[in-house]
Design a protein around this motif. Structure first.
Motif, short mmCIF file in Angstrom:
data_model
loop_
_atom_site.label_atom_id
_atom_site.label_comp_id
_atom_site.label_asym_id
_atom_site.label_seq_id
_atom_site.Cartn_x
_atom_site.Cartn_y
_atom_site.Cartn_z
N GLU A 23 8.96 1.22 16.09
CA GLU A 23 8.91 2.65 16.38
C GLU A 23 10.24 3.33 16.05
N GLN A 24 11.36 2.68 16.43
CA GLN A 24 12.65 3.30 16.11
C GLN A 24 12.92 3.28 14.61
N ALA A 25 12.44 2.22 13.93
CA ALA A 25 12.66 2.13 12.48
C ALA A 25 11.83 3.17 11.74
N ILE A 26 10.62 3.43 12.21
CA ILE A 26 9.80 4.48 11.60
C ILE A 26 10.45 5.84 11.82
N ALA A 27 10.98 6.05 13.02
CA ALA A 27 11.65 7.31 13.30
C ALA A 27 12.86 7.50 12.39
N ALA A 28 13.62 6.42 12.20
CA ALA A 28 14.79 6.51 11.33
C ALA A 28 14.39 6.76 9.88
N ALA A 29 13.32 6.09 9.45
CA ALA A 29 12.86 6.25 8.07
C ALA A 29 12.34 7.65 7.81
N ARG A 37 0.82 -1.21 0.00
CA ARG A 37 0.00 0.00 0.00
C ARG A 37 0.86 1.26 0.00
N ASN A 38 1.96 1.22 0.74
CA ASN A 38 2.87 2.36 0.79
C ASN A 38 4.30 1.83 0.64
N PRO A 39 4.87 1.90 -0.56
CA PRO A 39 6.21 1.34 -0.77
C PRO A 39 7.29 1.94 0.11
N GLN A 40 7.03 3.12 0.69
CA GLN A 40 8.04 3.73 1.56
C GLN A 40 8.19 2.99 2.89
N VAL A 41 7.28 2.07 3.15
CA VAL A 41 7.44 1.19 4.32
C VAL A 41 8.73 0.38 4.20
N ALA A 42 9.20 0.19 2.97
CA ALA A 42 10.47 -0.52 2.78
C ALA A 42 11.61 0.18 3.51
N ASP A 43 11.54 1.51 3.65
CA ASP A 43 12.57 2.22 4.39
C ASP A 43 12.53 1.86 5.88
N VAL A 44 11.34 1.58 6.38
CA VAL A 44 11.21 1.13 7.76
C VAL A 44 11.81 -0.26 7.91
N GLN A 45 11.51 -1.13 6.95
CA GLN A 45 12.08 -2.47 6.99
C GLN A 45 13.60 -2.43 6.97
N ALA A 46 14.14 -1.53 6.17
CA ALA A 46 15.60 -1.43 6.07
C ALA A 46 16.22 -0.95 7.38
N ALA A 47 15.46 -0.17 8.16
CA ALA A 47 15.99 0.37 9.41
C ALA A 47 15.70 -0.52 10.61
N SER A 48 14.98 -1.61 10.41
CA SER A 48 14.66 -2.49 11.53
C SER A 48 15.89 -3.28 11.96
N ALA A 75 13.14 10.32 9.46
CA ALA A 75 14.27 11.24 9.51
C ALA A 75 15.02 11.27 8.19
N GLY A 76 14.94 10.17 7.46
CA GLY A 76 15.57 10.11 6.14
C GLY A 76 14.69 10.60 5.02
N GLY A 77 13.49 11.08 5.35
CA GLY A 77 12.62 11.64 4.34
C GLY A 77 11.44 10.78 3.93
N ALA A 78 11.32 9.57 4.46
CA ALA A 78 10.19 8.71 4.09
C ALA A 78 8.91 9.22 4.74
N GLU A 79 7.81 9.09 4.02
CA GLU A 79 6.51 9.47 4.54
C GLU A 79 5.78 8.21 5.00
N VAL A 80 6.02 7.85 6.24
CA VAL A 80 5.45 6.62 6.82
C VAL A 80 5.02 6.91 8.24
N SER A 81 4.09 6.10 8.73
CA SER A 81 3.63 6.20 10.11
C SER A 81 3.02 4.88 10.52
N LEU A 82 2.64 4.79 11.79
CA LEU A 82 1.99 3.57 12.28
C LEU A 82 0.68 3.32 11.55
N ASP A 83 0.05 4.37 11.04
CA ASP A 83 -1.20 4.20 10.31
C ASP A 83 -1.04 3.29 9.09
N ASP A 84 0.17 3.23 8.54
CA ASP A 84 0.39 2.38 7.36
C ASP A 84 0.25 0.90 7.67
N TYR A 85 0.26 0.55 8.95
CA TYR A 85 0.20 -0.86 9.34
C TYR A 85 -1.21 -1.30 9.73
#
Length: 505
Positions: free
Chosen positions: A470-476, A421-432, A478-488
Motif C-alpha cells: 500500500e505504501q509502495a503504491i502510494a509512493a509510485a 500486464r502493467n509495466p508501471q507496477v515496476a515503480d511499486v516494486q522499486a518503492a517497496s 505520487a511519482g506519476g505511475a498509473e497503478v492500483s491494487l486492481d493491477d494485482y
C-alpha cells in the motif's frame, strides 16, 4: 533463483579478503541502490579481478570481467569465457561467487566503481530501479541472438523496460526448488525402490522411517534451515502444489496476501513434525544450502530437498556421489491432488554493467549465451534447466536430472504477473521495502522453537506485505505511475492452465 553453492573459485585468497569486507557490511535494498553504508577500500575489489589499468580493470578495454553465482556451471563457464575471449579478441576473466555473498560483493564493487562488465542477477531489485541507478547497460543483441530465444522469453518489466532489453534469461522458468533428492545406496538398503520414489507426505514420512530402521548411523533427511531464502522458496512450492492459488503468498484471483492459508500452515507443520520426530539431521538450523548439499553428498543423510541444480552442485563437490543420485517430484499432501505449480516469465539472469568500458565485447559475450552450443552446455552443467528444454533430452546429463526436467515440462504452468500486464507496477516494486522476518525466517524459527504460534506469525507476514504494498503504491502514484491494487488481481485466471500475457500494443 539458483541455489547457494560452495565456492571453488580460481581465486580463493581474494575472495577470503572480500569475505572480511562483507562481514562488516549489512546489505539493504536502499544501500544497494544508493551505494550507502561504509565505503570500503578498493584493494579487495582489485584482488577480485578489478583494479583499473589499461588491461585489467573496468577502466580499460583489454579485458572483461564476468561474475556469476552458478556453482554447477563453474568449469563450463570458465571454459566458455576462454573460448569466447579468443573469438572476441579480449581476455575474459571469469569469477564464481557463492550466492550467499554475491549481492554484497556487487555492492562493494558498485561503491568502488568497479562493477564487473557482466554479472548475474542476485540483487532482488526491480529492473526499473537498476536502470535508473545506472547499474545496467542496454542489451542491443543481434537478430540471430534474439531469434534463438523461445517465444515469450522477453517480457516488459522483467527483462525489458520501455521496449529496451536490459536482462537476458538463460534458464527456463519451468522449474521448482522442492524436488526431493536421495542417496540410492541408502534408500535401496532400506528396501525402497529408486524408480518409485515417494510422492505424498505419508509416503515420504514412511520412507524416512525406513531409512532410520535400516541404518541408525545416518540421518533420514537433511534440511538447509540456515538458508532462509531457500526455505522460503521450498515452502512456497509446497503450498502451491498443495493447492494455494497463487505465488509467494499472493492469491492470483484477488491479489490479496494470504500466507496464513492452510496450505502454508500444513506444509510447515509437516517439516516441523519430521524435525520433532528426529528424522531431520540435528543441527540443520545452522546449515546453508551449500553446507547441507556437501554433507548430503558425503553420505550423512538419505534425502535432501533441493532444486534441479542439486545434480550439478553435487558433481562439483563430490563427483563420486553422482552415480548414487535419485530424485522424486515435489510432494503433495495426499494422493489424488494434481501436481501443478506456477512460475512467471523467465527472469533476467545476465546483465551488462552500465559502467562497462567495453560494451561491444560485453554484448558479444552475452549474445553467445543464446546459442544452441551454450544452451547444450548449460544443460550438461545440470544447474537450472536451459530456456530450451528440448536440449536436455540429448544432453550429457544423468537420468535423474533428465527425469526431473521432464516433470517440470509437464507440471509447471505460466502464472499471471502484474508487472507484465502493467509495466508501471515496476515503480511499486522499486518503492517497496524489505519485510522481516520473512517466510524463511518464520520456518526456521518455528522448527527451532523460537516461533510458537505459526498461523499468527504468517498472518503478521501477510499484514506486513499488504502494508508495504500500500505504501509502495502510494509512493509510485505520487511519482506519476498509473497503478492500483486492481493491477494485482486476475479474476480471469484459470487454475491448472497457462496465463496468457496481454498482446503487445
Amino acid at each position: 533463483m539458483s541455489a547457494p553453492r560452495g565456492s571453488t573459485s580460481p581465486s580463493p585468497r581474494p575472495h577470503h579478503r572480500l569475505d572480511e569486507e562483507i562481514a562488516m557490511a549489512r546489505i539493504t535494498r536502499r544501500s544497494l541502490l544508493a551505494g550507502g553504508g561504509a565505503l570500503f577500500g578498493t584493494a579487495a575489489l582489485a584482488a577480485c579481478g578489478g583494479g583499473g589499468g589499461e588491461a585489467g580493470g573496468p577502466g580499460g578495454t583489454g579485458s572483461l570481467r564476468w561474475w556469476d553465482h552458478f556453482s554447477a556451471l563453474q568449469k563450463m563457464n570458465a571454459d566458455w569465457a576462454a573460448q569466447q575471449g579468443q573469438a572476441l579478441g579480449v581476455q575474459v576473466d571469469y569469477i564464481y561467487n557463492d550466492v550467499s555473498r554475491s549481492a554484497e560483493a556487487l555492492q562493494l564493487a558498485n561503491q568502488s566503481n568497479q562493477l564487473p562488465d557482466i554479472y548475474t542477477n542476485v540483487l532482488d531489485l526491480p529492473l526499473s530501479a537498476l536502470v535508473a541507478e545506472g547499474w545496467l547497460h542496454e542489451l542491443t543483441l543481434p537478430e540471430d541472438a534474439l531469434a534463438n530465444l523461445p517465444e515469450g522469453s522477453l517480457a516488459e518489466g522483467i527483462t525489458n523496460l520501455d521496449g529496451k532489453v536490459y536482462g537476458l534469461p538463460l534458464f527456463s522458468s519451468q522449474q521448482y526448488a522442492a524436488a526431493h533428492w536421495f542417496n540410492t545406496d541408502l534408500t535401496t538398503a532400506a528396501g525402497l525402490d529408486p524408480d518409485d520414489p515417494p510422492t505424498t507426505y505419508d509416503e515420504y514420512r514412511a520412507a524416512l522411517e525406513a531409512v532410520r530402521r535400516s541404518n541408525g548411523d545416518v540421518a533420514p533427511m537433511i534440511l538447509a534451515l540456515g538458508g532462509v531464502a531457500r526455505m522460503r522458496e521450498q515452502i512456497d512450492d509446497l503450498a502451491q502444489v498443495a493447492g494455494f492459488p497463487g505465488f509467494q503468498g499472493v492469491r492470483f484471483a484477488t491479489g490479496e496476501y494470504a500466507y496464513d492459508d492452510d496450505t502454508y500452515v500444513n506444509a510447515i507443520e509437516f517439516w516441523k513434525e519430521l524435525n520433532d520426530s528426529g528424522l531431520i539431521l540435528p543441527g540443520s538450523g545452522n546449515l546453508t544450502v551449500a553446507d547441507a548439499r556437501s554433507r548430503w553428498g558425503a553420505g550423512v543423510a538419505a534425502f535432501f530437498p533441493d532444486g534441479p541444480w542439486c545434480a550439478g552442485g553435487v558433481r562439483n563437490v563430490a563427483p563420486e556421489f553422482v552415480d548414487k543420485l535419485g530424485v522424486g517430484p515435489i510432494l503433495v499432501p495426499e494422493e489424488g491432488i494434481p501436481v501443478v505449480t506456477y512460475r512467471g516469465a523467465p527472469a533476467a539472469q545476465i546483465f551488462v554493467a552500465g559502467s562497462t568500458a567495453n560494451p561491444e565485447a560485453a554484448l558479444g559475450l552475452v549474445a553467445s549465451m543464446t546459442s544452441p552450443e551454450y544452451q547444450a552446455a548449460l544443460a550438461s552443467g545440470m544447474d537450472q534447466p536451459p530456456f530450451d528444454l528440448s536440449v536436455v533430452e540429448e544432453a550429457d546429463v544423468v537420468e535423474p536430472y533428465r527425469r526431473l526436467v521432464g516433470w517440470f515440462a509437464e507440471t509447471v504452468r505460466r502464472m499471471p504477473q502484474p508487472v507484465v500486464r502493467n509495466p508501471q507496477v515496476a515503480d511499486v516494486q522499486a518503492a517497496s521495502r524489505p519485510v522481516s522476518p520473512h517466510l524463511g525466517d518464520i520456518v526456521q524459527g518455528y522448527l527451532g522453537g523460537d516461533v510458537t504460534d505459526l498461523r499468527a506469525a504468517l498472518r503478521q507476514l501477510s499484514d506486513a506485505f499488504t502494508a508495504d504494498r500500500e505504501q509502495a503504491i502510494a509512493a509510485a502514484t505520487a511519482g506519476g505511475a498509473e497503478v492500483s491494487l486492481d493491477d494485482y488481481a486476475f479474476p480471469e485466471w484459470v487454475p491448472g492452465e497457462d496465463w496468457a500475457p496481454p498482446a503487445a500494443g
